[in-house]
Write an enzyme that holds these catalytic residues in place. Structure first.
Site, mmCIF file in Angstrom:
data_model
loop_
_atom_site.group_PDB
_atom_site.id
_atom_site.type_symbol
_atom_site.label_atom_id
_atom_site.label_comp_id
_atom_site.label_asym_id
_atom_site.label_seq_id
_atom_site.Cartn_x
_atom_site.Cartn_y
_atom_site.Cartn_z
ATOM 1 N N ASP A 136 0.847 -1.180 0.000
ATOM 2 C CA ASP A 136 0.000 0.000 0.000
ATOM 3 C C ASP A 136 0.895 1.247 0.000
ATOM 4 O O ASP A 136 2.120 1.140 0.047
ATOM 5 C CB ASP A 136 -0.960 -0.004 1.196
ATOM 6 N N ASP A 160 -1.949 -3.214 6.110
ATOM 7 C CA ASP A 160 -2.290 -3.143 7.525
ATOM 8 C C ASP A 160 -3.765 -2.857 7.780
ATOM 9 O O ASP A 160 -4.183 -2.757 8.931
ATOM 10 C CB ASP A 160 -1.448 -2.063 8.219
ATOM 11 N N ASP A 181 -7.107 -5.013 3.484
ATOM 12 C CA ASP A 181 -5.919 -5.730 3.035
ATOM 13 C C ASP A 181 -5.949 -7.215 3.415
ATOM 14 O O ASP A 181 -5.122 -7.987 2.917
ATOM 15 C CB ASP A 181 -4.657 -5.099 3.628
ATOM 16 N N ASN A 184 31.422 -40.559 -3.223
ATOM 17 C CA ASN A 184 31.909 -41.655 -2.393
ATOM 18 C C ASN A 184 31.429 -43.007 -2.922
ATOM 19 O O ASN A 184 32.194 -43.975 -2.988
ATOM 20 C CB ASN A 184 31.437 -41.469 -0.952
ATOM 21 N N ASP A 197 29.619 -35.540 9.443
ATOM 22 C CA ASP A 197 28.349 -34.994 9.934
ATOM 23 C C ASP A 197 28.582 -33.909 10.978
ATOM 24 O O ASP A 197 27.912 -32.866 10.976
ATOM 25 C CB ASP A 197 27.488 -36.109 10.547
#
Length: 887
Positions: A359, A629, A633, A697, A726
């Site tokens: 707005d 707001d 809206d 891998n 990890d």
């Protein structure tokens, strides 16, 4: 908590007081129209509990802990640990052979580490979210008394403190705080879209008679004198008595029956798609590893354990923790920037947002409207216009908007307003977004009635028939209309907002007759008011910053094109040709989808038109944010990919939003966008790194399985390597992203992750094979007798290259030189690499089948790693050239 399987009639029985007359309702609730005393309210709060529905509460800590283990990767690891227990411990134990729990311990350590870290992070997040949400308070206006004999007073109380028997006042923008029986109402329209899905509000009105017993949800929603919790006031005013709160309301029962996970977002679906990809990849590759090694070595027990360890290596068990930590860290960081995140997954949408619809008032302007002029239709200052405006704003009972507040502030101490206190209010027609005007009916001491109306220019001209010139009343002919429009256009072009003020004599009208919209006709235009809301000093720089981040700003406003265009130009936004709401209605969806790409300014929009503009942008594959707001809206906030509101917004706007700004500033938004992209980037970084590393891998293992006479690494060694990797990834949520990554919106792209994995993964295999050749030919680790040396050498190289790849692939730039990781990542990866080098020299390494490596191996290792860095950087540059993107 109500049983969701109850029949409709049983569910509505909690509000059976509404089936009484108004007097019967008061008797049933043991209250009166003067409201409850404070002591009565406290006692009822203890009796009925807080006015909250179940969905608002975070799960108990034990439930959160249990949920932390609900993940496909953790399930896979647990299954693998169970198989390992049978093969490595139980079967050897019953046959009297040496048994070991080391593999099971490492696997379960991974499970517990991942789940506990996820639990700790999500528990802290829920605590932080509760604290943040406490900053955004939703209140209700109730009538309370200190003692039974004291005078009743209106006061605002937190929504959760409303109790059955409370007398509540409702006006435009309010959330209905419970199931409410109406006592009085005036042009009350209730939006029930949250419950019924109907976009248009429904008129409700008080009745003293008993309400009919509803037989289904449709008739319940249609009850004229009954408002349900979860709905909101679109326009009008009312008072009512609360007959049910919290879980006892229809909304509360509905929420109980719908408890469960929130619908999956695109981000959730993306994470799940990658999870399924990796699990499918594991289900295909692990059997291949098992069969190749089993048939070439004939030791199926050892081969099966090795295959299980490979499966563990393919499992990104840290993914849930990484996602949770990144989102939580992002939410906390955004809170420091005065951004409250109500839904964590909204952070990703924040980073993906490429169009922001906003707005005008309060974002581009200072949100401090002042009354600049009160003029007749000829452009001369006129005190009568100010008097009419003051009477209208002074006596209206709805939400005092910025226009009313500006009139009242300007009027303070004005001598020309003396004597107006003789007027008393008779009735009113509140403002709504269809009529776009507000009417007040007042009467003086002789009971002479005057209707005073102020509103938008077009809507006022539509119900006017005359103009005021001094003491004369003249017809509103074409010349008069042209004169008014000329005045309006001149002031609008100078950046002023203009509204008209009109009146009508209703002396002959009976005082007891309610005021209706039909009375708004034959009005006499008295003059016009001009208002000024100067642009914010920071708006221009904020818009430039958003533009640099790839976010297009479009203005959606109910104001006129002239005023809005002037403000846009003042803040450096090219408004182009504005598209008005009246032009949008006849457009097809296809035509509108084309138009929204070309326009930056949309004026004179209704709530439904705002939503339609947003949906058109979404159909064009934009991620759309909406900042608003006001009452009007709320539909757009629900419709947007990310609804953004402010702490000072109306209740319905705050409830509809995903993110609440504690400061209504576009600059705050720009900071939030960057943090959202950084959060998303760190998650994608982990997925890309883990997927490519795991693929590399497995590719290396397949090659080794086909040519080596022994296993390239023991299962326990592979598990230790995976555990260390990890642990090194735990620091990734604290990493930073390159500025180039943050410059444009980021969306989920599972195809790129798959492509990245297949392209970058085999890069590490080249240097795995190089390491094997060095160990085989230089250090003579070429027989089962020397397999411990071979496995120890590959253990170190594999861990170091896998950890080093974090730095190589975390950025599209040259690592360490043009882009360095954050210090937690540098520290964690450095410690893990050091640990990997030391382990073969320790008792842990010896117990795992490793041996100390000769010092002469390490120059070779350094050369291999250096070569890997060069090739990885080259592959990265080739990937960017081929596919035009990195993460």
């Amino acid at each position: 908590m109500k049983n969701p399987n109850k029949t409709f009639a049983q569910l509505f029985a909690v509000s059976q007081q509404a089936q009484q007359t108004q007097t019967g309702t008061f008797n049933q609730l043991r209250c009166c129209q003067k409201g409850l005393t404070r002591d009565e309210a406290l006692n009822r709060l203890d009796e009925y509990g807080p006015n909250q529905v179940a969905s608002e509460k975070a799960p108990h800590a034990l439930i959160q802990l249990a949920n932390a283990f609900k993940n496909p990767f953790i399930a896979v690891l647990t299954l693998l640990a169970a198989i390992s227990f049978v093969i490595d411990f139980w079967l050897p134990h019953i046959h009297g052979e040496p048994a070991s729990l080391s593999s099971v311990i490492i696997m379960m350590t991974m499970v517990i580490l991942s789940a506990l870290l996820r639990f700790i992070q999500e528990y802290r997040t829920n605590k932080a979210a509760a604290a943040l949400k406490s900053l955004v308070r939703t209140t209700a206006t109730v009538v309370r008394r200190g003692t039974p004999d004291s005078e009743a007073m209106k006061m605002d109380v937190p929504l959760e403190e409303v109790v059955p028997g409370d007398i509540v006042w409702l006006s435009a923008g309010d959330m209905v705080p419970g199931d409410v029986r109406l006592l009085e109402s005036r042009d009350l329209f209730i939006s029930q879209a949250t419950l019924s899905g109907e976009a248009l509000p429904l008129e409700k009105f008080a009745t003293p008679d008993a309400l009919p017993t509803p037989c289904d949800e449709h008739t319940l929603l249609g009850l004229p004198g009954f408002c349900l919790m979860g709905t909101s006031v679109a326009s009008g005013t009312a008072t009512g008595v609360v007959v049910a709160t919290g879980a006892d309301t229809w909304y509360g029962n509905l929420a109980n029956s719908l408890l469960g996970d929130r619908p999956q977002t695109a981000f959730d679906r993306g994470v799940n798609s990658v999870s399924k990809l990796l699990i499918r990849f594991m289900l295909v590759m692990v059997p291949i590893v098992l069969l190749i090694n089993g048939f070439t070595r004939s030791d199926w027990g050892e081969t099966l354990m090795f295959a299980l360890a490979v499966a563990v290596g393919l499992t990104p068990e840290m993914l849930p923790m990484i996602v949770s930590a990144n989102l939580a860290k992002g939410a906390i960081a955004m809170a420091r920037r005065k951004v409250v995140v109500k839904h964590l997954n909204a952070i990703q949408n924040f980073g993906a947002m490429d169009v922001l619809c906003t707005d005008k008032t309060g974002t581009l302007t200072q949100d401090n409207i002042i009354l600049a002029h009160h003029l007749d239709i000829f452009g001369k200052t006129n005190d009568n216009v100010l008097q009419l405006a003051w009477l209208n704003s002074r006596h209206q009972s709805g939400v005092k908007n910025l226009i009313d507040l500006a009139i009242l502030r300007f009027s303070q101490g004005k001598t020309e307003l003396s004597g107006l206190c003789r007027y008393r209010k008779v009735d009113e027609l509140p403002f709504d977004f269809e009529r776009r005007r507000l009417s007040i009916l007042v009467a003086d001491e002789q009971e002479k009635q005057r209707l005073i109306c102020k509103g938008a220019v077009e809507e006022m001209l539509a119900v006017a028939s005359h103009i005021r010139e001094g003491q004369r009343t003249l017809p509103l002919d074409a010349a008069a209309i042209s004169l008014i429009q000329q005045q309006v256009q001149e002031w609008s072009n100078r950046g002023y907002r203009v509204i008209l003020v009109a009146e009508r004599d209703l002396t002959d009208r009976p005082l007891s007759t309610p005021l209706t919209k039909e009375d708004e006709h034959d009005l006499v235009i008295a003059g016009l008011l001009t208002f000024l809301d100067p642009p914010k000093d920071s708006a221009a720089s904020a818009l430039r910053a958003l533009h640099e981040q790839g976010v297009v700003v479009k203005v959606l406003t109910g104001d006129s094109a002239a005023v809005s265009s002037k403000i846009c130009r003042d803040v450096g936004l090219d408004p182009g040709e504005a598209l008005c709401g009246s032009e949008i209605d006849p457009m097809s969806d296809y035509t509108l989808a084309c138009e929204v790409e070309q326009r930056n300014l949309f004026c004179r929009l209704t709530p439904q038109q705002k939503s339609r503009v947003l949906q058109a942008l979404q159909r064009n594959d934009h991620t759309v944010g909406f900042l608003g707001d006001g009452i009007n809206d709320a539909p757009a906030l629900r419709c947007a990919d990310i609804g953004i509101s402010v702490d000072s917004a109306t209740d319905i706007a705050k409830e509809s939003a995903d993110i609440i700004l504690l400061e209504k500033s576009l600059m705050v938004l720009e900071e939030g966008v960057l943090k959202g992209r950084e959060t998303f980037g760190n998650i994608i970084k982990y997925l890309n790194l883990t997927a490519s590393s795991n693929f590399g891998n497995v590719f290396s293992v397949l090659v080794a399985s086909a040519f080596l006479p022994f296993l390239p690494m023991l299962a326990i060694q592979l598990l230790i390597q995976n555990l260390l990797y990890d642990i090194s990834q735990l620091s990734l949520p604290w990493d930073k992203m390159d500025r180039s990554f943050l410059r444009r919106p980021r969306k989920w792209d599972a195809r790129n992750i798959r492509r990245f994995m297949l392209f970058m993964g085999p890069t590490s295999s080249i240097f795995d094979i190089t390491t094997w050749l060095v160990l085989w030919y230089v250090f003579a680790a070429n027989s089962p007798v020397h397999q411990a040396l071979f496995q120890s050498g590959w253990f170190i190289e594999g861990l170091l290259s896998q950890t080093l790849v974090v730095h190589m692939l975390r950025t599209r730039r040259i690592p360490f030189i043009q882009s360095r990781a954050a210090w937690p990542v540098m520290l964690m990866t450095g410690l893990i690499m050091l640990a990997g080098i030391i382990i073969p020299f320790t008792s842990l390494g010896h117990a795992s089948g490793m041996v100390a490596l000769p010092v002469s191996y390490f120059p070779w290792l350094l050369a291999i790693l250096a070569g890997y860095c060069v090739v990885a950087q080259g592959a990265k540059m080739l990937y960017i050239r081929l596919f035009g993107q990195w993460f």
